[in-house]
Write an enzyme that holds these catalytic residues in place. Structure first.
Site, short mmCIF file in Angstrom:
data_model
loop_
_atom_site.label_atom_id
_atom_site.label_comp_id
_atom_site.label_asym_id
_atom_site.label_seq_id
_atom_site.Cartn_x
_atom_site.Cartn_y
_atom_site.Cartn_z
CG ASP A 26 -39.00 14.70 5.47
OD1 ASP A 26 -38.57 13.87 5.26
OD2 ASP A 26 -40.27 14.48 6.68
CG HIS A 51 -30.78 13.03 -0.56
ND1 HIS A 51 -32.36 13.67 0.12
CD2 HIS A 51 -31.32 11.82 -1.22
CE1 HIS A 51 -32.60 11.99 0.38
NE2 HIS A 51 -32.60 11.86 -0.71
CG LEU A 53 -21.80 20.85 17.04
CD1 LEU A 53 -22.61 21.67 17.43
CD2 LEU A 53 -21.53 21.49 15.63
C1 FPP Z 1 -35.63 12.84 4.29
O1 FPP Z 1 -35.81 13.58 3.44
C2 FPP Z 1 -34.07 13.42 4.08
C3 FPP Z 1 -33.18 11.86 4.34
C4 FPP Z 1 -33.67 10.53 4.08
C5 FPP Z 1 -31.70 11.89 4.46
C6 FPP Z 1 -31.16 13.32 4.92
C7 FPP Z 1 -29.66 13.06 4.64
C8 FPP Z 1 -29.36 14.86 4.21
C9 FPP Z 1 -30.04 15.91 4.52
C10 FPP Z 1 -28.04 14.66 3.25
C11 FPP Z 1 -26.96 14.97 4.46
C12 FPP Z 1 -26.41 12.80 4.24
C13 FPP Z 1 -25.65 12.22 5.12
C14 FPP Z 1 -24.65 11.48 4.05
C15 FPP Z 1 -24.14 12.55 5.89
P1 FPP Z 1 -37.33 13.37 1.80
O2 FPP Z 1 -36.25 12.34 1.13
O3 FPP Z 1 -37.38 11.93 2.82
O4 FPP Z 1 -37.40 14.29 1.42
P2 FPP Z 1 -39.36 13.99 1.20
O5 FPP Z 1 -39.77 13.88 3.03
O6 FPP Z 1 -38.98 15.24 0.74
O7 FPP Z 1 -39.64 12.81 -0.30
#
Ligand code: FPP
Length: 245
Positions: free
Chosen positions: A17, A34, A128
């Site tokens: 997150d 992202h 892994l």
């Molecule tokens: C949450 O942060 C994150 C996500 C919903 C997406 C997680 C995806 C990745 C780390 C990239 C890996 C992805 C793939 C396609 C392999 P948020 O957007 O909720 O952050 P915020 O809470 O700061 O708004």
């Protein structure tokens, strides 16, 4: 002190997150966060393998993430396709076995084919296991497992559900980490995290580096895992295990 056999968890699960906030603080579009999140995932997978972690499971797209703005959803789908094309050869070289866990029915034919191909290429790797939960929700998983048992006419038992869950190819997570400062599970691995140790990090996911991973592992190692037993019972059995080894 952790009373399970190792101070390093066999299976780590992560709610990644904070990508959006990381980007917004830099006046960048959320998708830039992202993209940085993919780099952080690559770094974390390498660090896990180096530390002897056997399984890493990450929450990349939840069943509820479809409710985000349409451009963010399509950006995440696009990012998944591009990340597959770019990362799979290196992951394969590094001995990573990839699994995509979640409801694949509502993904496009092209994305589904990409996921299948990545799983097939890396199927023989053993260093892994990396489970990428995509279009995944803990409630979805429990419901689909129950539906599978019902369809086969099998009784709905704990052991049966366990075998029908989407993560039945791995043991339950020992450690669940959530980055980004929020303290909730958000419909991740509801069944499998019954006895996982929980660690919440204030770091945003793009900033979750090796030192932050080591901090989380150290917190895990300091916990006493009792699985419903008393502390005295746990300490007695860990003393006799250490005498035997
Ligand atoms: C949450 O942060 C994150 C996500 C919903 C997406 C997680 C995806 C990745 C780390 C990239 C890996 C992805 C793939 C396609 C392999 P948020 O957007 O909720 O952050 P915020 O809470 O700061 O708004």
């Amino acid at each position: 002190m952790n009373s399970s056999s190792s101070a390093v968890p066999h299976h780590i699960a992560i709610v990644m997150d904070g990508n959006g906030r990381w980007a917004t603080r830099r006046l960048l579009p959320r998708l830039a966060g992202h993209k940085q999140g993919v780099d952080s995932l690559r770094r974390c997978a390498r660090a896990c393998a180096e530390r002897g972690v056997g399984v890493l499971t990450v929450f990349a797209f939840s069943s509820e993430n479809w409710n985000r703005p349409a451009d963010e959803v399509s950006g995440l789908m696009d990012l998944l396709a591009k990340a597959l094309a770019r990362e799979v050869p290196d992951l394969h070289k590094d001995g990573v076995q990839l699994h995509f866990v979640g409801d694949k029915a509502s993904l496009s034919e092209k994305v589904r084919a990409g996921l299948q191909q990545a799983e097939a290429i890396t199927a023989g790797n053993t260093r892994l296991v990396l489970n990428v939960c995509f279009n995944y929700g803990g409630r979805w998983d429990i419901a689909q497992a129950a539906a599978a048992l019902a369809e086969r006419g099998e009784p709905i038992t704990e052991a049966g559900l366990d075998r029908a869950m989407a993560l039945s190819h791995v043991a339950d997570p020992d450690l669940l980490i959530r980055t980004g400062g929020e303290m909730r599970i958000s419909n991740f691995l509801l069944w499998q995290c019954a006895y996982s140790e929980l660690v919440f990090s204030d770091r945003l996911w793009p900033e979750f580096d090796e030192a932050a991973l080591d901090e989380a592992i150290a917190a895990y190692a300091s916990r006493e895992r009792r699985f419903g037993k008393t502390s005295a019972q746990v300490q007695k059995s860990s003393r006799s295990a250490s005498v035997q080894t």
